[in-house]
Scaffold this active site. Structure first.
Site, PDB file in Angstrom:
ATOM      1  N   CYS A 112       0.814  -1.218   0.000  1.00 11.67           N
ATOM      2  CA  CYS A 112       0.000   0.000   0.000  1.00 11.67           C
ATOM      3  C   CYS A 112       0.850   1.272   0.000  1.00 11.67           C
ATOM      4  CB  CYS A 112      -0.933  -0.002   1.202  1.00 11.67           C
ATOM      5  SG  CYS A 112      -1.870  -1.523   1.329  1.00 11.67           S
ATOM      6  N   HIS A 258      -2.734   6.858   2.547  1.00 14.40           N
ATOM      7  CA  HIS A 258      -3.316   5.567   2.195  1.00 14.40           C
ATOM      8  C   HIS A 258      -4.644   5.444   2.937  1.00 14.40           C
ATOM      9  CE1 HIS A 258      -3.966   1.475   1.410  1.00 14.40           C
ATOM     10  NE2 HIS A 258      -3.648   1.043   2.617  1.00 14.40           N
ATOM     11  N   ASN A 288     -10.175   0.216   0.760  1.00 20.13           N
ATOM     12  CA  ASN A 288      -8.719   0.127   0.642  1.00 20.13           C
ATOM     13  C   ASN A 288      -8.364  -0.561  -0.676  1.00 20.13           C
ATOM     14  OD1 ASN A 288      -6.029  -0.593   0.824  1.00 20.13           O
ATOM     15  ND2 ASN A 288      -6.161  -1.360   2.937  1.00 20.13           N
TER      16      ASN A 288
HETATM   17  O1  UT7 Z   1      -3.647  -1.454   3.868  1.00 23.59           O
HETATM   18  C1  UT7 Z   1      -3.030  -1.728   5.073  1.00 23.59           C
HETATM   19  C2  UT7 Z   1      -3.555  -2.926   5.700  1.00 23.59           C
HETATM   20  N1  UT7 Z   1      -4.740  -2.860   6.481  1.00 23.59           N
HETATM   21  C3  UT7 Z   1      -4.994  -2.045   7.522  1.00 23.59           C
HETATM   22  O2  UT7 Z   1      -4.405  -1.038   7.720  1.00 23.59           O
HETATM   23  C4  UT7 Z   1      -6.070  -2.449   8.470  1.00 23.59           C
HETATM   24  C5  UT7 Z   1      -5.714  -2.090   9.865  1.00 23.59           C
HETATM   25  N2  UT7 Z   1      -6.674  -2.579  10.850  1.00 23.59           N
HETATM   26  C6  UT7 Z   1      -7.931  -2.134  10.944  1.00 23.59           C
HETATM   27  O3  UT7 Z   1      -8.370  -1.263  10.204  1.00 23.59           O
HETATM   28  C7  UT7 Z   1      -8.804  -2.678  12.069  1.00 23.59           C
HETATM   29  O4  UT7 Z   1      -8.005  -3.377  12.970  1.00 23.59           O
HETATM   30  C8  UT7 Z   1      -9.944  -3.609  11.563  1.00 23.59           C
HETATM   31  C9  UT7 Z   1     -10.957  -2.791  10.772  1.00 23.59           C
HETATM   32  C10 UT7 Z   1      -9.371  -4.721  10.704  1.00 23.59           C
HETATM   33  C11 UT7 Z   1     -10.664  -4.213  12.741  1.00 23.59           C
HETATM   34  O5  UT7 Z   1     -11.193  -3.189  13.576  1.00 23.59           O
HETATM   35  P1  UT7 Z   1     -10.982  -3.239  15.156  1.00 23.59           P
HETATM   36  O6  UT7 Z   1     -11.654  -2.071  15.708  1.00 23.59           O
HETATM   37  O7  UT7 Z   1      -9.511  -3.406  15.402  1.00 23.59           O
HETATM   38  O8  UT7 Z   1     -11.808  -4.510  15.538  1.00 23.59           O
HETATM   39  P2  UT7 Z   1     -11.309  -5.797  16.339  1.00 23.59           P
HETATM   40  O9  UT7 Z   1     -10.403  -6.606  15.470  1.00 23.59           O
HETATM   41  O10 UT7 Z   1     -10.812  -5.358  17.675  1.00 23.59           O
HETATM   42  O11 UT7 Z   1     -12.633  -6.565  16.533  1.00 23.59           O
HETATM   43  C12 UT7 Z   1     -13.668  -6.091  17.429  1.00 23.59           C
HETATM   44  C13 UT7 Z   1     -14.849  -6.994  17.283  1.00 23.59           C
HETATM   45  C14 UT7 Z   1     -14.521  -8.482  17.297  1.00 23.59           C
HETATM   46  O12 UT7 Z   1     -15.554  -9.163  17.968  1.00 23.59           O
HETATM   47  P3  UT7 Z   1     -15.367  -9.637  19.476  1.00 23.59           P
HETATM   48  O13 UT7 Z   1     -14.177 -10.548  19.488  1.00 23.59           O
HETATM   49  O14 UT7 Z   1     -15.139  -8.377  20.261  1.00 23.59           O
HETATM   50  O15 UT7 Z   1     -16.656 -10.320  19.761  1.00 23.59           O
HETATM   51  C15 UT7 Z   1     -14.530  -8.875  15.853  1.00 23.59           C
HETATM   52  O16 UT7 Z   1     -14.829 -10.237  15.646  1.00 23.59           O
HETATM   53  O17 UT7 Z   1     -15.467  -6.746  16.010  1.00 23.59           O
HETATM   54  C16 UT7 Z   1     -15.648  -7.999  15.340  1.00 23.59           C
HETATM   55  N3  UT7 Z   1     -15.599  -7.767  13.903  1.00 23.59           N
HETATM   56  C17 UT7 Z   1     -16.699  -7.505  13.189  1.00 23.59           C
HETATM   57  N4  UT7 Z   1     -17.983  -7.398  13.519  1.00 23.59           N
HETATM   58  C18 UT7 Z   1     -18.857  -7.107  12.547  1.00 23.59           C
HETATM   59  C19 UT7 Z   1     -14.518  -7.777  13.084  1.00 23.59           C
HETATM   60  N5  UT7 Z   1     -14.907  -7.514  11.829  1.00 23.59           N
HETATM   61  C20 UT7 Z   1     -16.248  -7.343  11.853  1.00 23.59           C
HETATM   62  C21 UT7 Z   1     -17.225  -7.058  10.879  1.00 23.59           C
HETATM   63  N6  UT7 Z   1     -18.506  -6.956  11.278  1.00 23.59           N
HETATM   64  N7  UT7 Z   1     -16.919  -6.878   9.570  1.00 23.59           N
END
Ligand code: UT7
Length: 332
Positions: A112, A258, A288
């Site tokens: 990216c 990005h 993204n």
């Molecule tokens: O291009 C460069 C590469 N990519 C990035 O830069 C991405 C960087 N990371 C992120 O943007 C974020 O970490 C994510 C968007 C991937 C995830 O967001 P988060 O706020 O860090 O969520 P989390 O991983 O802490 O998950 C919180 C909760 C979890 O449930 P539990 O375990 O608390 O019950 C996940 O399973 O949200 C859940 N979750 C979802 N729920 C509904 C994760 N994805 C989803 C979803 N819909 N799509």
């Protein structure tokens, strides 16, 4: 001369536009979660159109807006993590399709941050090689080709698209700050199948498997770790690129980052003590698109007439590698 001017820009998004609601039909997710946790509302996906074709459309637009013929391009830099072919490169395919007969062409793989690394490389070529006068940078990505559509934490983030820019030498500002933390290579990866040689005993893969549920052929991402890396390095690299130019981040007129997650951009803004208005954001529409994000956003900003001569513009990217980089230019 020791700087660059962006002479033209272009972008292409495939017609198929998918909103968050559509993901609720295939996954346990909601429009509300995706919007509030990422800022994304829609993304575009290829309906079968190859990546080179998307790149070609963006490249042609960039040439038009630069008022240059394909024969006037001396170097094509392709950036993609989702090439149509393992060989030839995206850049070589585009050289042929464009008829850019005088250009040398190759790809760089910086995920990216591809546009930032390509800009840095373009600047070095333009400074040191008399024969290179115009460089075409094309980022074209079909992330839907490697997305694991069963992984709700990653599949809602990605989209397809292409962006391009024509860059030439100018007596103008150019500074950059590039960073690699290869120890984090396992935090985002996608891999080819293993050897096809018929003489060995199949053995288990021996690389980043310890990182968890990896679906063969797809991208694996540890979102939390990448998030921490991104928010740290965005502020670091922008500050360093500004310092090399003898200015503070507050003196940058526009940052084109990005587009991975709106919360990452907001956190970087806080760390840099800058208002969000200083950042160009279009993640809500396209998600993204890896190395295409920055040139797509640049094209949008350029066509909207948001930049004026003398404005200091900083591009900042981060991603698989782990890589990061910022490049600072003065708009001409
Ligand atoms: O291009 C460069 C590469 N990519 C990035 O830069 C991405 C960087 N990371 C992120 O943007 C974020 O970490 C994510 C968007 C991937 C995830 O967001 P988060 O706020 O860090 O969520 P989390 O991983 O802490 O998950 C919180 C909760 C979890 O449930 P539990 O375990 O608390 O019950 C996940 O399973 O949200 C859940 N979750 C979802 N729920 C509904 C994760 N994805 C989803 C979803 N819909 N799509």
């Amino acid at each position: 001369m020791s700087g660059v001017v962006i002479k033209g820009t272009g972008a292409y998004l495939p017609a198929l536009c998918v909103d968050n609601e559509a993901f609720t039909k295939i996954l346990d997710t909601s429009d509300e979660w995706i919007r509030t946790r990422t800022g994304i509302r829609t993304r575009h996906f290829s309906d079968g159109e190859p990546g080179w074709s998307m790149g070609l459309k963006a490249a042609r637009q960039a040439l038009d807006s630069a008022n240059l013929r394909p024969e006037e391009i001396d170097l094509i830099l392709g950036t993609t993590v989702t090439p149509d072919y393992c060989t030839p490169s995206l850049a070589c395919v585009l050289q042929g399709k464009l008829g850019a007969v005088n250009a040398i062409a190759f790809d760089i793989s910086c995920a990216c941050a591809g546009f930032v690394y390509a800009l840095d490389l373009a600047n070095r070529y333009l400074m040191t090689d008399d024969k290179i006068k115009n460089v075409l940078i094309v980022g074209s990505e079909m992330l839907s080709r490697v997305t694991n559509f069963e992984d709700r934490a990653s599949c809602v983030l990605f989209g397809d698209g292409a962006g391009a820019a024509v860059v030439s030498a100018a007596d103008a500002l150019f500074t950059s700050s590039l960073k690699v933390e290869g120890m984090g290579a396992g935090q985002i990866f996608g891999r080819y199948h293993g050897t096809r040689n018929p003489f060995c005993n199949p053995s288990p893969a021996m690389d980043y498997d310890e990182y968890g549920d990896y679906k063969e052929g797809c991208l694996y991402m540890n979102g939390k770790e990448v998030y921490k890396f991104a928010t740290r390095v965005m502020a670091e690299t922008v500050t360093e690129a500004a310092a090399k130019a003898g200015i503070t981040p507050a003196e940058i007129d526009l940052i084109i980052p990005h587009q991975a997650n709106i919360r990452i951009i907001e956190t970087a803004a806080q760390r840099l003590h800058l208002p969000m208005e200083r950042f160009a954001v279009n993640i809500q529409k396209y998600g993204n698109t890896s190395s295409a994000c920055i040139p797509i956003c640049l094209d949008e900003v350029n066509r909207a007439g948001r930049l004026k001569k003398g404005d200091k513009v900083c591009f900042v990217g981060f991603g698989a590698g782990l890589v990061a980089g910022a490049a600072l230019i003065e708009w001409q």
